[in-house]
Design a protein around this motif. Structure first.
Motif, PDB file in Angstrom:
ATOM      1  N   ARG A 185      42.771 -92.263 -47.542  1.00 15.83           N
ATOM      2  CA  ARG A 185      41.486 -92.162 -46.820  1.00 15.83           C
ATOM      3  C   ARG A 185      41.709 -91.622 -45.412  1.00 15.83           C
ATOM      4  O   ARG A 185      40.918 -90.813 -44.898  1.00 15.83           O
ATOM      5  N   GLN A 186      42.759 -92.099 -44.759  1.00 20.57           N
ATOM      6  CA  GLN A 186      43.055 -91.621 -43.409  1.00 20.57           C
ATOM      7  C   GLN A 186      43.372 -90.130 -43.413  1.00 20.57           C
ATOM      8  O   GLN A 186      42.922 -89.388 -42.526  1.00 20.57           O
ATOM      9  N   GLN A 187      44.137 -89.685 -44.393  1.00 22.54           N
ATOM     10  CA  GLN A 187      44.499 -88.267 -44.450  1.00 22.54           C
ATOM     11  C   GLN A 187      43.272 -87.390 -44.618  1.00 22.54           C
ATOM     12  O   GLN A 187      43.199 -86.295 -44.045  1.00 22.54           O
ATOM     13  N   GLN A 188      42.304 -87.876 -45.370  1.00 26.02           N
ATOM     14  CA  GLN A 188      41.064 -87.120 -45.523  1.00 26.02           C
ATOM     15  C   GLN A 188      40.283 -87.089 -44.210  1.00 26.02           C
ATOM     16  O   GLN A 188      39.796 -86.033 -43.787  1.00 26.02           O
ATOM     17  N   LYS A 189      40.205 -88.219 -43.553  1.00 26.59           N
ATOM     18  CA  LYS A 189      39.413 -88.304 -42.316  1.00 26.59           C
ATOM     19  C   LYS A 189      40.064 -87.525 -41.175  1.00 26.59           C
ATOM     20  O   LYS A 189      39.365 -86.997 -40.299  1.00 26.59           O
ATOM     21  N   LEU A 190      41.388 -87.460 -41.180  1.00 30.64           N
ATOM     22  CA  LEU A 190      42.110 -86.862 -40.055  1.00 30.64           C
ATOM     23  C   LEU A 190      42.690 -85.497 -40.398  1.00 30.64           C
ATOM     24  O   LEU A 190      43.612 -85.024 -39.731  1.00 30.64           O
ATOM     25  N   ARG A 191      42.129 -84.859 -41.393  1.00 28.18           N
ATOM     26  CA  ARG A 191      42.690 -83.583 -41.861  1.00 28.18           C
ATOM     27  C   ARG A 191      42.630 -82.481 -40.802  1.00 28.18           C
ATOM     28  O   ARG A 191      43.379 -81.496 -40.893  1.00 28.18           O
ATOM     29  N   ASP A 192      41.768 -82.619 -39.794  1.00 18.83           N
ATOM     30  CA  ASP A 192      41.646 -81.583 -38.761  1.00 18.83           C
ATOM     31  C   ASP A 192      42.583 -81.800 -37.585  1.00 18.83           C
ATOM     32  O   ASP A 192      42.523 -81.051 -36.597  1.00 18.83           O
ATOM     33  N   PHE A 193      43.458 -82.818 -37.666  1.00 21.22           N
ATOM     34  CA  PHE A 193      44.362 -83.123 -36.548  1.00 21.22           C
ATOM     35  C   PHE A 193      45.807 -82.999 -37.033  1.00 21.22           C
ATOM     36  O   PHE A 193      46.377 -83.962 -37.559  1.00 21.22           O
ATOM     37  N   PRO A 194      46.413 -81.822 -36.854  1.00 16.31           N
ATOM     38  CA  PRO A 194      47.760 -81.589 -37.404  1.00 16.31           C
ATOM     39  C   PRO A 194      48.848 -82.423 -36.742  1.00 16.31           C
ATOM     40  O   PRO A 194      49.950 -82.532 -37.284  1.00 16.31           O
ATOM     41  N   GLN A 195      48.560 -83.015 -35.581  1.00 17.84           N
ATOM     42  CA  GLN A 195      49.588 -83.814 -34.909  1.00 17.84           C
ATOM     43  C   GLN A 195      49.772 -85.203 -35.522  1.00 17.84           C
ATOM     44  O   GLN A 195      50.690 -85.933 -35.155  1.00 17.84           O
ATOM     45  N   VAL A 196      48.916 -85.578 -36.486  1.00 21.47           N
ATOM     46  CA  VAL A 196      49.041 -86.893 -37.125  1.00 21.47           C
ATOM     47  C   VAL A 196      50.152 -86.856 -38.174  1.00 21.47           C
ATOM     48  O   VAL A 196      50.201 -85.959 -39.017  1.00 21.47           O
ATOM     49  N   GLN A 197      51.031 -87.839 -38.104  1.00 16.88           N
ATOM     50  CA  GLN A 197      52.106 -87.985 -39.080  1.00 16.88           C
ATOM     51  C   GLN A 197      52.119 -89.431 -39.577  1.00 16.88           C
ATOM     52  O   GLN A 197      51.937 -90.351 -38.785  1.00 16.88           O
ATOM     53  N   TRP A 198      52.330 -89.604 -40.879  1.00 16.57           N
ATOM     54  CA  TRP A 198      52.328 -90.945 -41.466  1.00 16.57           C
ATOM     55  C   TRP A 198      53.750 -91.430 -41.697  1.00 16.57           C
ATOM     56  O   TRP A 198      54.628 -90.661 -42.105  1.00 16.57           O
ATOM     57  N   LEU A 199      53.957 -92.711 -41.434  1.00 12.91           N
ATOM     58  CA  LEU A 199      55.254 -93.347 -41.626  1.00 12.91           C
ATOM     59  C   LEU A 199      55.083 -94.560 -42.533  1.00 12.91           C
ATOM     60  O   LEU A 199      54.029 -95.208 -42.535  1.00 12.91           O
TER      61      LEU A 199
END
Length: 394
Positions: free
Chosen positions: A140-154
């Motif tokens: 869900r987060q990846q869908q919501k934040l798809r316009d922010f390339p600086q987000v990385q998941w750990l």
């Protein structure tokens, strides 16, 4: 106790029954008893079936509860300005943010939206990390934040990190142990099973007590002064998390961690008047005390012992930078000024934002129940935050 709560769908009841069976199987494998912390861990995080790892809506009007980011983007915008102020004023910090347990992704979305707007765009952190244990929430987060390339998941806390760490309603979601004062000493309250009534029945969950390890009771001040029957929570998982956080920030040679959550200092948490603890369940915006109701379909939380969190941070090499109410923290961080970007004369836009902000800062709403603990190394909060600091109460 008969609960009068909204009925779950047939599909949801089926998923809950699968989780019930999984937990029952583990109880039988463990000689008929598991700790409450293990039970709560399975309730919340069992793969595909736990509350945070299943597919049900959790947050907002269609979920079970509402968090500050779901109420207004002013919350995230305020934290965005404070994070950049901390990064700008502390050369030792790397320009990056790490959020632990990002829920729907709304807080990250609001922070990054604020930092990409106007004059703020030059202050965008190089990276925005999200540590998310739930694959379903991560999607869900990846869908919501798809316009922010600086987000990385750990998948876990990194070994080293320098920057600003955010945790909004994270500590309360960590499994707790239940302990109760017995006539001959403290007992650890775990979960067992009743006898199966039919071949298709796995038995019902019931509380079962056994003598408590003294290390569990060490968190409770003046534990022996509490009366027989006093039930409360202790927080070994959250204490372990604070220990790992300290190691991460020390390895990164600088960082600030901000935790917003509901809870009390130990002197208030373990009052005799609070003799049935703080454990609470949330199902479709109804609060009730039964953690055995529809496993996997409801949130189960406990208030945070902020003294224990601060002591764990200090014992592991961090500094206590501040502790105060959410109201004081947000106001000093500038939420009022951000509200005034919308002219009060524009009532149609201003009033809904003002009402939302009121929910965050009013003592009758979230302003006093929610507290903010700030710990770190190689950094300080701006001086204005000292005006309402309550660290002496920890």
């Amino acid at each position: 106790m008969q609960l009068q709560l909204p009925e779950a769908s047939i599909e949801a009841q089926r998923a809950s029954r699968l989780l019930h069976n999984l937990i029952a199987t583990e109880i039988r494998r463990q000689d008929g008893w598991i700790s409450f912390a293990r039970y709560m861990e399975l309730l919340l995080y069992a793969p595909d079936l736990g509350y945070y790892s299943g597919g049900a809506e959790k947050l907002g009007k269609d979920g079970d509860f509402t968090t500050a980011p779901e109420i207004t983007p002013l919350f995230g915008a305020t934290l965005a300005h404070l994070a950049t102020e901390l990064l700008d004023s502390t050369p030792a910090l790397q320009p990056q943010i790490l959020e632990f347990g990002a829920g729907s992704g709304q807080l990250a979305h609001d922070i990054l939206t604020e930092l990409t707007s106007g004059a703020q765009s030059a202050r965008m952190p190089q990276a925005y990390y999200i540590v998310e244990l739930s694959a379903e929430l991560r999607a869900r987060q990846q869908q919501k934040l798809r316009d922010f390339p600086q987000v990385q998941w750990l998948d876990r806390l990194p070994e080293a990190f320098s920057g600003v760490v955010l945790g909004n309603e994270v500590l309360d979601a960590m499994p707790v142990e239940l302990v109760v004062r017995g006539a001959d000493g403290w007992l650890q309250r775990g979960v067992g099973l009743t006898e199966a009534a039919t071949a298709d029945d796995d038995g019902q969950f019931v509380y079962m007590d056994r003598p408590a390890d003294p290390s569990l009771i060490a968190q409770i001040p003046d534990a022996e002064s509490l009366t027989v029957g006093h039930l409360t929570e202790v927080h070994p998982v959250a204490i372990g998390f604070m220990r790992s956080l300290a190691a991460m920030l020390k390895a990164g040679q600088g960082g600030v961690a901000i935790f917003l959550d509901y809870g009390f200092p130990a002197a208030e948490y373990y009052l005799q008047q609070r003799d049935q603890g703080t454990l609470m369940c949330h199902y479709r915006h109804h609060a009730h005390p039964d953690p055995f109701y529809l496993p996997g379909l409801q949130d189960v939380t406990a208030h945070v012992d902020f003294t224990a969190m601060a002591v764990a941070a200090l014992d592991n090499g961090l500094d206590l930078l501040g502790y105060t109410s959410q109201a004081a923290f947000l106001l000093e961080a500038g939420i009022g000024q951000l509200l005034l970007r919308t002219p009060p004369e524009n009532a149609l836009q201003y009033l809904p934002q003002a009402n939302a902000m009121q929910k965050l800062v009013s003592p009758a709403e979230m302003g006093e129940l929610f507290k903010v603990l700030v710990v770190g190394i190689g950094a300080e909060l701006p001086e204005r935050f000292s005006r309402h600091d309550r660290s002496h109460r920890l």
